[in-house]
Each structure stands twice: as C-alpha cells, then as structure tokens.
Design an enzyme around this catalytic site. Structure first.
Site, PDB file in Angstrom:
ATOM      1  N   CYS A  22      11.674  15.352  30.443  1.00 42.87           N
ATOM      2  CA  CYS A  22      12.595  15.714  29.368  1.00 42.87           C
ATOM      3  C   CYS A  22      12.088  15.112  28.063  1.00 42.87           C
ATOM      4  CB  CYS A  22      14.021  15.268  29.688  1.00 42.87           C
ATOM      5  SG  CYS A  22      14.225  13.521  30.089  1.00 42.87           S
ATOM      6  N   SER A  55      11.794  10.829  32.008  1.00 43.98           N
ATOM      7  CA  SER A  55      11.919  10.875  30.548  1.00 43.98           C
ATOM      8  C   SER A  55      10.549  10.800  29.904  1.00 43.98           C
ATOM      9  CB  SER A  55      12.776   9.712  30.055  1.00 43.98           C
ATOM     10  OG  SER A  55      12.058   8.489  30.149  1.00 43.98           O
ATOM     11  N   ASP A  56      10.443  11.328  28.681  1.00 43.26           N
ATOM     12  CA  ASP A  56       9.286  10.992  27.869  1.00 43.26           C
ATOM     13  C   ASP A  56       9.376   9.499  27.560  1.00 43.26           C
ATOM     14  OD1 ASP A  56       7.015  11.170  26.330  1.00 43.26           O
ATOM     15  OD2 ASP A  56       7.693  12.925  25.212  1.00 43.26           O
ATOM     16  N   TRP A  57       8.257   8.901  27.154  1.00 46.73           N
ATOM     17  CA  TRP A  57       8.212   7.454  26.975  1.00 46.73           C
ATOM     18  C   TRP A  57       9.164   7.026  25.864  1.00 46.73           C
ATOM     19  CZ3 TRP A  57       5.639   9.280  30.612  1.00 46.73           C
ATOM     20  CH2 TRP A  57       4.902   8.496  31.490  1.00 46.73           C
ATOM     21  N   ALA A  59      12.285   7.822  25.553  1.00 45.78           N
ATOM     22  CA  ALA A  59      13.166   8.908  25.107  1.00 45.78           C
ATOM     23  C   ALA A  59      14.579   8.801  25.666  1.00 45.78           C
ATOM     24  CB  ALA A  59      12.571  10.259  25.516  1.00 45.78           C
TER      25      ALA A  59
END
Length: 322
Positions: A22, A55-57, A59
């Site tokens: 995401c 998750s994106d880093w 995020a």
C-alpha cells in the site's frame, strides 16, 4: 478505478503474487494503508487476494486503523534478516537512520544464475507493436545501421539515481532502469550496440552506427565550391538494409514527465532515419507511455517496446531482433 488502475494488480493476483504494497498517498481523504475499501474491499474481497499487504516504508500513520483495514505488515519492522553492510552508505534518503537496522556482511554477491533469467525475462517482456511484411526477425542482412543515444554503453556510471541526472536522464547510453527507489545498482551492463556487432559478425554483416542524436540531425554542409561535405546520416554509406533506432524515456521518483514523447528530440531522429532508410526499426526503452507520431511513416517497418529490461538488455533485444 476498474477501467484505468486496477487491471495490472488484478493480473498480478491471478499470477499468484505473494504481496501487495500500500502506498504513501491518501485515497478519498484517508491514507492508502488504512483505507479499508482498498486492502479489504478490492484486494482481499473482490479480487480474492490470499497474500499479505505490506506498507511502503514509513507509510503507516496508525496502528489499529491500518490493521483493521487489512494491513498485514508494517515496514520497516523487527526480526527481518540482516541487510548488506554496505547499504547504509548507499542510502541517500536519511542523514541519520530512523531505525537501527541489523547489518550483515558487506558486498554480498547474490547473482547466482540471475544473468540468464534476466536475459529471458527481458525478451519475454518485450512487445512487438508493428511488423510490416515480416520485417522481423532479421535474416542475415548485408548491412545494419544502429542509431540513437539509447543504443550504446552508458558513460555516466551504472547507478541511476534521481534528480542528479536531470529531467531527461543521462544523454549518452541505453536505459535499463528508471530512477528513484525502484532503480538498480548494476554489477555490469550489456548494451544493444555491442551485442548487435557481435551477432552481426556471425553473418558477416556490416554494422555502421551513430549514437549521438545531435550528430544524427546534422545537415549536409558545403566547404569548397562544388563540393558538399557529409555530416550525420550522410556519412553512413551504403544505405543499410535495416536501420535500428533506439529511443529512451526517463522518469524517476519525485518528478513528473513533461511530455509523452520519447526524450532527446526523438521524433526528429526517427523521421531523419526513416527519410533515409526504407527499412527503419524503432526500439523504445521507456518508463511509461509514449505517443509515436512517426508510427505510420511508410519507412517505419517495425516498432518494439522493450520497456526497462535490466542489465541484459543488449542480449534480450538481440534475441528478439533475430
């Protein structure tokens, strides 16, 4: 959503992808990683996704809300394997690490047999957009011309970072990857020109080339009365049986493209070569969509979209051409 954006994700899920990430942005006002309509509703319910959502880093902006919306893994988190000890010196995002990562040995060689896989996938991911009268595959042509600043080896190094190389990327050399977080630090690169020359030698094919777009577009000039000096394409003689034009389109994380045309005056380059050579084959390496105003030119006999094929791009495209 369904007409424009969802199809690539749906196809990936049908191919049994393990994980979906995401993003950072908000969707309809709430962060993507905690917007239940997307992870729970579309991914896990409508598409039947059985893998995990990460998750994106950095995020994730909430705990319970994200978990309840379908987030399975918050990145970065604890208990992941050690990462290459050299990584911290290559990370340009933070002057001080936000997390104390668990570093292992530096400069670990993980290539194994990836070379052959990359070559095969680079060819398999290539799309043939036009092929008039079976122009391709090539069948031992007497002579080949190779043109465009996307054909040769890179001159500015093998790491394609972000804004440091400008809005159109580097001028000289082929484009194996885009910029930003998704770029690659290559162990080596194989350019199209070097492999074309090697493959052509098997058929005793003459190979002529100009890999600087500004030189390609130079006009004929006169210096002595009654004598015209050749410049650019005028130096290529005899006219090749097949003319390969390599175009590229740069993009990187954090900046928008300014045009849907390929970069570096590409339209003029194709039109110049096609005006000179009645068997012009155009190959594009692009980070996204391109419009091709020259696509219906009668001398453009084939068009190949090679996307961003990675370090084996020279071998991959020659596998396709022949």
């Amino acid at each position: 959503m369904h007409e424009l954006y969802l199809r690539p994700f749906a196809n990936s899920i049908r191919a049994d992808v393990a994980s979906v990430m995401c993003s950072y942005n908000r969707l309809n006002g709430s962060y993507a990683c905690q917007n239940s309509y997307f992870p729970n509703g579309i991914l896990k319910t409508e598409l039947g996704f059985q893998g995990y959502v990460m998750s994106d880093w950095l995020a994730t902006h909430a705990g319970y809300d994200a978990i309840n919306a379908g987030l399975d893994m918050d990145m970065p988190d604890q208990d992941f394997p050690p990462i290459d000890g050299q990584s911290s010196t290559l990370n340009v995002l933070y002057s001080e690490p936000v997390y104390q990562f668990n570093y292992g040995p530096a400069d670990v060689d993980v290539r194994q047999n990836h070379r052959q896989h990359i070559r095969e996938l680079g060819a398999a991911g290539t799309v043939l957009l036009k092929n008039v009268d079976s122009t391709l595959p090539l069948r031992a042509p007497r002579s080949i011309g190779v043109f465009g600043n996307d054909a040769g080896d890179v001159t500015d190094g093998m790491y394609f970072s972000g804004a440091a190389i400008g809005p159109y990327g580097f001028e000289s050399g082929t484009l194996p990857a885009g910029g930003g977080s998704g770029t690659g630090r290559f162990s080596y690169l194989v350019s199209p020109l070097e492999v074309i020359k090697a493959r052509a030698a098997q058929d005793n094919t003459l190979v002529q080339y100009i890999t600087k777009n500004t030189v390609l577009l130079l006009p004929l000039v006169g210096g002595i009365p009654g004598i015209t000096f050749a410049n650019g394409l005028g130096t290529i003689t005899p006219t090749p049986d097949a003319c390969l034009v390599f175009l590229k389109t740069w993009a990187g994380e954090g900046a928008d493209r300014t045009s849907l045309l390929a970069d570096w005056n590409s339209t003029a380059v194709v039109e110049a070569v096609a005006g000179y050579c009645n068997n012009t084959i155009v190959i594009t390496h692009s980070t996204g969509l391109n419009i091709m105003p020259w696509a219906d030119h009668p001398n453009v006999t084939a068009i190949i979209n090679a996307h961003l094929p990675g370090e084996q791009f020279g071998n991959s495209i020659v596998d396709m051409l022949y």
